[in-house]
Write an enzyme that holds these catalytic residues in place. Structure first.
Site, PDB file in Angstrom:
ATOM      1  N   LYS A  44       0.809  -1.204   0.000  1.00 67.38           N
ATOM      2  CA  LYS A  44       0.000   0.000   0.000  1.00 67.38           C
ATOM      3  C   LYS A  44       0.852   1.268   0.000  1.00 67.38           C
ATOM      4  O   LYS A  44       0.405   2.332  -0.400  1.00 67.38           O
ATOM      5  CB  LYS A  44      -0.878   0.030   1.263  1.00 67.38           C
ATOM      6  N   ASP A 104      14.502  -2.075   0.584  1.00 66.87           N
ATOM      7  CA  ASP A 104      15.350  -2.309   1.756  1.00 66.87           C
ATOM      8  C   ASP A 104      16.337  -3.435   1.399  1.00 66.87           C
ATOM      9  O   ASP A 104      17.353  -3.189   0.758  1.00 66.87           O
ATOM     10  CB  ASP A 104      14.420  -2.675   2.920  1.00 66.87           C
ATOM     11  N   ASP A 159       4.870   3.497   6.539  1.00 66.21           N
ATOM     12  CA  ASP A 159       4.071   3.266   7.748  1.00 66.21           C
ATOM     13  C   ASP A 159       4.841   2.551   8.844  1.00 66.21           C
ATOM     14  O   ASP A 159       5.910   1.981   8.620  1.00 66.21           O
ATOM     15  CB  ASP A 159       2.852   2.412   7.401  1.00 66.21           C
ATOM     16  N   ARG A 165       1.001   7.013   7.497  1.00 73.48           N
ATOM     17  CA  ARG A 165       1.106   7.150   6.038  1.00 73.48           C
ATOM     18  C   ARG A 165       0.659   8.530   5.583  1.00 73.48           C
ATOM     19  O   ARG A 165       1.060   9.018   4.540  1.00 73.48           O
ATOM     20  CB  ARG A 165       0.227   6.106   5.339  1.00 73.48           C
TER      21      ARG A 165
END
Ligand code: PRP
Length: 203
Positions: A44, A104, A159, A165
């Site tokens: 998301k 990441d 988030d 967010r």
């Protein structure tokens, strides 16, 4: 407020993000020329970035969304993901740009890129808002990067357990273990504790 340790500081202001997104949009517009790229947003976290990025390209682009879920930690650092919601658009022959909020270890995207390549796009590139390149495990080419970081970030789509967010800026969390015990810690504090320093408060 004196003597209180701030929980977080603004790593990237709203204005800084706006400027960087405009630069990325211009670079994408130039690079893709006459081609009409398909921007694939991974739900998301990337939706907020995507919404600004697509407008920053200043051109008509196709957009589509994909939702994936990582297998649990018991499966190790395989990066194997399950597609929860697949794309609606066929990728064959398309110039595809995957839009992410964060890369990441790169395991998620490297797995996903391998999957998407089997659908035979003409090209497949990656654009991420934040790149934690020093944490990379997978071999992955990231073509457009908003910000490099080594910090724990929330805001502008990023988030912590679904929170933060909506922030218009990006916060670097001083001690993520505080959030582990109190996920709402940044919500409940006076803004001066969260956003210390002159000029760091934004209206
Ligand atoms: C974030 C990000 C990538 C993934 C990157 O997803 O959107 O999908 O982590 O990690 P990796 O490079 O180590 O594989 P997250 O689980 O936070 O989901 P979200 O986008 O719904 O917030």
């Amino acid at each position: 407020m004196h003597g209180t340790v701030a929980l977080a500081r603004i790593a990237h202001t709203e204005e800084e993000i706006r400027t960087r997104v405009r630069e990325l949009g211009a670079a994408i517009r130039d690079d893709y020329g006459e081609s009409r790229p398909l921007l694939v947003s991974l739900l998301k976290g990337s939706v907020i970035f995507l919404a600004d990025l697509v407008r920053a390209t200043g051109r008509d682009c196709d957009i589509d969304f994909m939702s994936i879920s990582s297998y649990g930690p018991e499966h190790g650092l395989t990066g194997v993901v399950r597609i929860v919601k697949d794309l609606e658009e066929p990728l064959e022959g398309r110039d595809v740009l995957v839009v992410e909020d964060l890369v990441d270890t790169g395991l998620t995207l490297s797995y996903l890129v391998r999957t998407l390549r089997t659908r035979q796009p003409a090209s497949l590139k990656i654009c991420t808002l934040v790149d934690k390149a020093v944490r990379r495990i997978a071999d992955l080419d990231v073509h457009y990067v908003g910000f490099e970081s080594t910090e724990f970030l929330v805001g502008y789509g990023l988030d912590y357990q679904g929170r933060y967010r909506n922030l218009p800026h990006i916060l670097a969390v001083a001690d993520p273990s505080v959030l582990a015990s109190r996920p709402d810690a940044l919500l409940s504090r006076h803004p001066d504790l969260v956003f210390p320093g002159p000029g760091s408060r934004r209206s």
